[in-house]
Design a protein around this motif. Structure first.
Motif, mmCIF file in Angstrom:
data_model
loop_
_atom_site.group_PDB
_atom_site.id
_atom_site.type_symbol
_atom_site.label_atom_id
_atom_site.label_comp_id
_atom_site.label_asym_id
_atom_site.label_seq_id
_atom_site.Cartn_x
_atom_site.Cartn_y
_atom_site.Cartn_z
ATOM 1 N N VAL A 2 53.012 43.101 42.654
ATOM 2 C CA VAL A 2 52.296 44.375 42.685
ATOM 3 C C VAL A 2 51.051 44.208 41.828
ATOM 4 C CG1 VAL A 2 52.346 46.732 41.773
ATOM 5 C CG2 VAL A 2 54.269 45.884 43.123
ATOM 6 N N PHE A 3 49.890 44.616 42.356
ATOM 7 C CA PHE A 3 48.649 44.590 41.591
ATOM 8 C C PHE A 3 48.261 46.011 41.216
ATOM 9 C CE2 PHE A 3 45.953 40.509 42.270
ATOM 10 C CZ PHE A 3 46.972 39.761 41.719
ATOM 11 N N LYS A 27 50.088 41.518 31.935
ATOM 12 C CA LYS A 27 48.737 42.017 31.715
ATOM 13 C C LYS A 27 47.744 40.856 31.740
ATOM 14 C CE LYS A 27 49.648 46.229 29.053
ATOM 15 N NZ LYS A 27 49.275 46.984 27.822
ATOM 16 N N VAL A 28 46.616 41.075 32.438
ATOM 17 C CA VAL A 28 45.576 40.057 32.516
ATOM 18 C C VAL A 28 44.227 40.726 32.267
ATOM 19 C CG1 VAL A 28 44.384 38.406 34.008
ATOM 20 C CG2 VAL A 28 46.871 38.648 34.155
ATOM 21 N N VAL A 29 43.461 40.205 31.305
ATOM 22 C CA VAL A 29 42.098 40.697 31.086
ATOM 23 C C VAL A 29 41.240 40.186 32.236
ATOM 24 C CG1 VAL A 29 40.099 40.683 29.558
ATOM 25 C CG2 VAL A 29 42.406 40.751 28.593
ATOM 26 N N ALA A 30 40.737 41.120 33.058
ATOM 27 C CA ALA A 30 40.103 40.743 34.333
ATOM 28 C C ALA A 30 38.604 40.962 34.305
ATOM 29 C CB ALA A 30 40.745 41.529 35.470
ATOM 30 N N GLU A 31 37.936 40.463 33.253
ATOM 31 C CA GLU A 31 36.502 40.724 33.105
ATOM 32 C C GLU A 31 35.629 39.518 33.433
ATOM 33 O OE1 GLU A 31 35.342 42.833 29.649
ATOM 34 O OE2 GLU A 31 36.666 44.532 30.094
ATOM 35 N N GLY A 32 36.236 38.406 33.837
ATOM 36 C CA GLY A 32 35.441 37.248 34.241
ATOM 37 C C GLY A 32 35.121 37.318 35.725
ATOM 38 N N SER A 81 67.466 43.810 48.895
ATOM 39 C CA SER A 81 67.753 42.624 48.068
ATOM 40 C C SER A 81 66.500 41.779 47.845
ATOM 41 C CB SER A 81 68.858 41.771 48.711
ATOM 42 O OG SER A 81 70.052 42.518 48.820
ATOM 43 N N ILE A 82 65.365 42.460 47.631
ATOM 44 C CA ILE A 82 64.097 41.788 47.347
ATOM 45 C C ILE A 82 63.808 41.915 45.853
ATOM 46 C CG2 ILE A 82 61.600 41.808 47.730
ATOM 47 C CD1 ILE A 82 62.149 42.922 50.527
ATOM 48 N N THR A 83 63.458 40.813 45.224
ATOM 49 C CA THR A 83 63.135 40.802 43.805
ATOM 50 C C THR A 83 61.631 40.892 43.616
ATOM 51 O OG1 THR A 83 65.062 39.452 43.269
ATOM 52 C CG2 THR A 83 63.285 39.503 41.650
ATOM 53 N N LEU A 84 61.185 41.837 42.789
ATOM 54 C CA LEU A 84 59.774 41.902 42.422
ATOM 55 C C LEU A 84 59.525 40.888 41.316
ATOM 56 C CD1 LEU A 84 57.060 43.431 42.785
ATOM 57 C CD2 LEU A 84 57.756 44.865 40.859
ATOM 58 N N ASP A 85 58.631 39.925 41.580
ATOM 59 C CA ASP A 85 58.379 38.874 40.602
ATOM 60 C C ASP A 85 57.554 39.380 39.424
ATOM 61 O OD1 ASP A 85 59.445 36.218 41.803
ATOM 62 O OD2 ASP A 85 58.482 37.253 43.464
ATOM 63 N N ALA A 86 56.581 40.245 39.698
ATOM 64 C CA ALA A 86 55.764 40.778 38.602
ATOM 65 C C ALA A 86 54.908 41.934 39.094
ATOM 66 C CB ALA A 86 54.864 39.694 38.007
ATOM 67 N N ALA A 87 54.648 42.848 38.183
ATOM 68 C CA ALA A 87 53.604 43.860 38.372
ATOM 69 C C ALA A 87 52.445 43.427 37.482
ATOM 70 C CB ALA A 87 54.105 45.245 37.978
ATOM 71 N N VAL A 88 51.323 43.082 38.091
ATOM 72 C CA VAL A 88 50.174 42.544 37.365
ATOM 73 C C VAL A 88 49.186 43.672 37.086
ATOM 74 C CG1 VAL A 88 48.286 40.880 37.391
ATOM 75 C CG2 VAL A 88 50.465 40.310 38.491
ATOM 76 N N SER A 89 48.943 43.946 35.812
ATOM 77 C CA SER A 89 47.979 44.973 35.411
ATOM 78 C C SER A 89 46.662 44.309 35.060
ATOM 79 C CB SER A 89 48.509 45.762 34.216
ATOM 80 O OG SER A 89 47.543 46.678 33.747
ATOM 81 N N LEU A 90 45.610 44.637 35.818
ATOM 82 C CA LEU A 90 44.282 44.089 35.565
ATOM 83 C C LEU A 90 43.567 44.974 34.544
ATOM 84 C CD1 LEU A 90 43.304 43.238 39.247
ATOM 85 C CD2 LEU A 90 44.345 41.742 37.533
ATOM 86 N N GLU A 91 43.298 44.419 33.373
ATOM 87 C CA GLU A 91 42.726 45.170 32.265
ATOM 88 C C GLU A 91 41.210 44.960 32.224
ATOM 89 O OE1 GLU A 91 45.023 46.810 29.863
ATOM 90 O OE2 GLU A 91 46.331 46.454 31.587
ATOM 91 N N VAL A 92 40.467 46.058 32.435
ATOM 92 C CA VAL A 92 38.999 45.994 32.455
ATOM 93 C C VAL A 92 38.456 47.190 31.677
ATOM 94 C CG1 VAL A 92 36.928 45.862 33.896
ATOM 95 C CG2 VAL A 92 39.087 44.934 34.751
ATOM 96 N N SER A 93 37.468 46.962 30.800
ATOM 97 C CA SER A 93 36.901 48.055 30.011
ATOM 98 C C SER A 93 36.127 49.015 30.914
ATOM 99 C CB SER A 93 35.960 47.504 28.930
ATOM 100 O OG SER A 93 34.781 46.974 29.523
ATOM 101 N N TYR A 94 35.997 50.253 30.462
ATOM 102 C CA TYR A 94 35.294 51.261 31.251
ATOM 103 C C TYR A 94 33.828 50.882 31.451
ATOM 104 C CZ TYR A 94 33.856 55.859 32.932
ATOM 105 O OH TYR A 94 33.359 56.886 33.696
ATOM 106 N N ASP A 95 33.181 50.345 30.423
ATOM 107 C CA ASP A 95 31.779 49.939 30.549
ATOM 108 C C ASP A 95 31.608 48.854 31.607
ATOM 109 O OD1 ASP A 95 30.969 51.741 28.652
ATOM 110 O OD2 ASP A 95 30.854 50.292 27.013
ATOM 111 N N GLU A 96 32.548 47.915 31.654
ATOM 112 C CA GLU A 96 32.483 46.861 32.662
ATOM 113 C C GLU A 96 32.693 47.432 34.064
ATOM 114 O OE1 GLU A 96 32.439 43.158 34.725
ATOM 115 O OE2 GLU A 96 31.505 43.909 32.898
ATOM 116 N N LEU A 97 33.597 48.405 34.198
ATOM 117 C CA LEU A 97 33.808 49.045 35.501
ATOM 118 C C LEU A 97 32.527 49.730 35.980
ATOM 119 C CD1 LEU A 97 37.327 50.640 34.891
ATOM 120 C CD2 LEU A 97 36.829 48.587 36.231
ATOM 121 N N LEU A 98 31.835 50.426 35.069
ATOM 122 C CA LEU A 98 30.573 51.079 35.439
ATOM 123 C C LEU A 98 29.527 50.057 35.861
ATOM 124 C CD1 LEU A 98 30.155 53.902 32.754
ATOM 125 C CD2 LEU A 98 30.803 54.153 35.160
ATOM 126 N N ARG A 99 29.497 48.929 35.162
ATOM 127 C CA ARG A 99 28.547 47.867 35.543
ATOM 128 C C ARG A 99 28.840 47.360 36.948
ATOM 129 N NH1 ARG A 99 27.745 42.561 35.951
ATOM 130 N NH2 ARG A 99 29.954 42.095 35.669
#
Length: 214
Positions: A4-5, A191-196, A103-121
């Motif tokens: 899940v993203f 959690k992954v910092v997704a600013e690159g 019987s499905i296993t969720l491997d991970a829920a990945v949270s993409l962490e991005v600052s608000y200023d970067e989102l506006l950019r």
């Protein structure tokens, strides 16, 4: 692999889903795309959804969940990434029950962490093709305002107007942050910092998933 993203608007969920899907032979699953397909094919669920969309109302969870349940029925052996679903806590709890039934296993829920200023950019440089729907950054396009996929016209996204974006971001804070907390409590959150750039962030997601599996 079943992922899940999660992340705010413009955090790169769609782009990263495609990159990981290609690398690991996963199916990227977007409930937005799914909804448009049901509307175009005038399925029973699509006709129900159209009644809400025609009056600018949100499509209820039971309809969106029903579409996803049908997709699971048709793709029982598939590996997938859910892009932007679950959006609410009720959807997250439904998904947990639905996967358990199958019987499905969720491997991970990945949270993409991005600052608000970067989102506006990002939204300030984001464009979308008016024909095929491709979303990209304007400075990555080599042929002006022409889509690199279909030669359609690239335009700013209506949802990226700043006031609309603020509303979407507030919706994310109110509705989806509790989903992130839900998966954290279950021990499923990465959690992954997704600013690159997308390639760098994709590599970070891979490393995080690899570390979680060990």
């Amino acid at each position: 692999m079943h992922l899940v993203f999660l992340g705010p608007p413009a955090s790169g969920k769609g782009t990263l889903s495609q990159l990981l899907a290609e690398k690991f032979e996963l199916i990227p699953v977007s409930t937005g795309v799914m909804l448009r397909q049901h509307l175009a094919e005038e399925t029973e669920l699509g006709l129900k959804a159209s009644k809400y969309l025609s009056s600018s109302r949100l499509v209820p969870d039971e309809i969106v969940n029903g579409m996803l349940s049908d997709w699971f029925d048709q793709n029982q052996e598939s590996n997938w990434i859910l892009d932007g679903f679950p959006r609410t806590l009720s959807q997250a709890r439904w998904l947990t029950d639905e996967l358990a039934k199958r019987s499905i296993t969720l491997d991970a829920a990945v949270s993409l962490e991005v600052s608000y200023d970067e989102l506006l950019r990002r939204i300030g440089r984001r464009v979308q093709c008016d024909q095929c729907g491709l979303t990209t950054a304007l400075d990555l396009v080599e042929n002006g305002l022409h889509c690199p996929e279909c030669d359609g016209t690239l335009r700013p996204r209506i949802d990226d107007a700043e006031e609309r974006f603020k509303k979407r971001y507030q919706d994310f804070t109110d509705e989806t942050v509790p989903v992130i907390e839900y998966y954290a409590e279950r021990g499923d959150l990465t959690k992954v910092v997704a600013e690159g750039n997308p390639t760098e962030v994709c590599a970070m997601v891979e490393r995080s998933l690899s570390a979680e599996s060990q």
